[in-house]
Design an enzyme around this catalytic site. Sequence first.
Site, PDB file in Angstrom:
ATOM      1  N   ASN A   1      -1.061   2.403  -8.602  1.00 42.29           N
ATOM      2  CA  ASN A   1       0.200   2.538  -7.872  1.00 42.29           C
ATOM      3  C   ASN A   1       1.221   3.420  -8.596  1.00 42.29           C
ATOM      4  O   ASN A   1       2.010   4.099  -7.965  1.00 42.29           O
ATOM      5  CB  ASN A   1       0.806   1.153  -7.610  1.00 42.29           C
ATOM      6  CG  ASN A   1       0.716   0.238  -8.806  1.00 42.29           C
ATOM      7  OD1 ASN A   1      -0.384  -0.082  -9.264  1.00 42.29           O
ATOM      8  ND2 ASN A   1       1.844  -0.166  -9.328  1.00 42.29           N
TER       9      ASN A   1
ATOM     10  N   CYS B   1      12.970  -4.173 -15.491  1.00 44.16           N
ATOM     11  CA  CYS B   1      14.019  -4.781 -16.311  1.00 44.16           C
ATOM     12  C   CYS B   1      13.647  -6.241 -16.544  1.00 44.16           C
ATOM     13  O   CYS B   1      13.686  -7.047 -15.635  1.00 44.16           O
ATOM     14  CB  CYS B   1      15.346  -4.694 -15.571  1.00 44.16           C
ATOM     15  SG  CYS B   1      16.735  -4.957 -16.649  1.00 44.16           S
TER      16      CYS B   1
HETATM   17  N1  PLP Z   1      -1.600  -3.766  -5.289  1.00 44.13           N
HETATM   18  C1  PLP Z   1      -1.136  -2.532  -5.441  1.00 44.13           C
HETATM   19  C2  PLP Z   1      -2.021  -1.482  -6.040  1.00 44.13           C
HETATM   20  C3  PLP Z   1       0.162  -2.205  -5.046  1.00 44.13           C
HETATM   21  O1  PLP Z   1       0.616  -0.973  -5.193  1.00 44.13           O
HETATM   22  C4  PLP Z   1       0.972  -3.231  -4.492  1.00 44.13           C
HETATM   23  C5  PLP Z   1       2.365  -2.952  -4.114  1.00 44.13           C
HETATM   24  O2  PLP Z   1       3.019  -2.119  -4.718  1.00 44.13           O
HETATM   25  C6  PLP Z   1       0.433  -4.501  -4.349  1.00 44.13           C
HETATM   26  C7  PLP Z   1      -0.868  -4.738  -4.758  1.00 44.13           C
HETATM   27  C8  PLP Z   1       1.224  -5.634  -3.760  1.00 44.13           C
HETATM   28  O3  PLP Z   1       1.404  -5.392  -2.399  1.00 44.13           O
HETATM   29  P1  PLP Z   1       2.262  -6.377  -1.469  1.00 44.13           P
HETATM   30  O4  PLP Z   1       3.669  -5.963  -1.639  1.00 44.13           O
HETATM   31  O5  PLP Z   1       1.762  -6.144  -0.096  1.00 44.13           O
HETATM   32  O6  PLP Z   1       2.004  -7.755  -1.936  1.00 44.13           O
END
Ligand code: PLP
Length: 411
Positions: free
Chosen positions: A151, A329
């Site tokens: 992410n 943070c």
């Molecule tokens: N996994 C990954 C790789 C993500 O980027 C995110 C959210 O940023 C999540 C899980 C969690 O997603 P959710 O907000 O739908 O719980």
Amino acid sequence: MDIIYMDNNATTRVAPEVNEAMMPYLTSEYFNPSSMYEPASGPADAIADARSAIAKLLGGNKPQEVLFTSCATESNNTAIFGTIAANPERRHVITTAVEHPAVYGVAKDLERRGFEVDFLSVDPSGRLDITEFVRVLRPDTLLVSVMHANNETGVVFPVEELSRITKETDPSIVFHTDATQTVGKLPIDLRGAFQHVDLLSFSGHKLHAPKGVGALYVRRGTPCRPYLLGGHQEDGRRAGTENVAFIVGLARALELMLENHDEDEIRIKAMRDRLEHDFTRTIPYLQVNGQGAPRLNNTLNVACHFIEGEGILYQLSNHGICASSGSACTSGSLEPSHILRAMHVPFTAIHGSVRFSLSRYNTEEDVHRVVEIFPTIVENLRRLSPYWNVEAAAPRPDAIKMMESPEATHL
Ligand code: PLP
């Protein structure tokens, strides 16, 4: 002031077509899909259609393999806790040091509960070492959970290869991937290259559906116990009245992502590359986190040495530009993200990392404006930075050496 939204890995704008598809289920078609009277068949059929559509779009074998959840966090928790509940005799889990907290936090919790967890390391460009993976696989391994794309950096992991190796080692090891950042962006064929993946998580709000809906693909025959207990929804595998409208929205959003996929990806990549090219050309002491590794087309994570990401984000926000940093943070101190730390981003840059993540709704004008503003923000903040002033006045060989080392330049 117009908003320039470049934080699509955090969440995305709901597509107008998705809103349109959801609207009947937020108004006239409000019936509980589990009810027996005739009007409830509308919502029940809508869920069934969404399930079939998603299974088909991902190449799944059967609609029943798609389980609707509230978000990717729930999907990941279900995948991991559901797998360990179904296989009490094995206690070894493999994951990576750079997972989203929705897997990383769960894996840390498993450690506290006495499970043995291997967190695979990454190199400075964010890549996994397959030989390390093969080395840690054991006869008593229960679960492998490796994300498809990161992410923060957009680095893509070879899930196809890792799942194949896992099943060749022992078909009873369960393979899970958190594909939250890739569903709709990268090809996923659960009967083709992803045929060895047992569990796959994703979330609506990363692909232009609303927040509050997600899905977990559970391959037929995968031992996975329900995580939420209660009613008999989802064939008794996930209790709780279904979020009909958002489930319909999720299916429509995925359809849209795949409908215009090739054109959108080309355009998004061109915009991301333009940002990257201009930043690296105009801003000294800037490195691209994840450079050299396969990356998502929409993601650019840059580390600006000697300044703080929070300062950059604040200044960007003053210009209506939404981006994000890798820092969280925590307890009053700004901790760099575990992902950038695992990549050994140098200490002079780790706090100055900023992520721009694009979507099909970004335009050339957005890119033009960001390219105009960002270098000035960095320059102005550096003028205020004691570290930068020391560095500019008398470059320290150790700091420069660090930036020029292969580790730093290939970040
Ligand atoms: N996994 C990954 C790789 C993500 O980027 C995110 C959210 O940023 C999540 C899980 C969690 O997603 P959710 O907000 O739908 O719980």
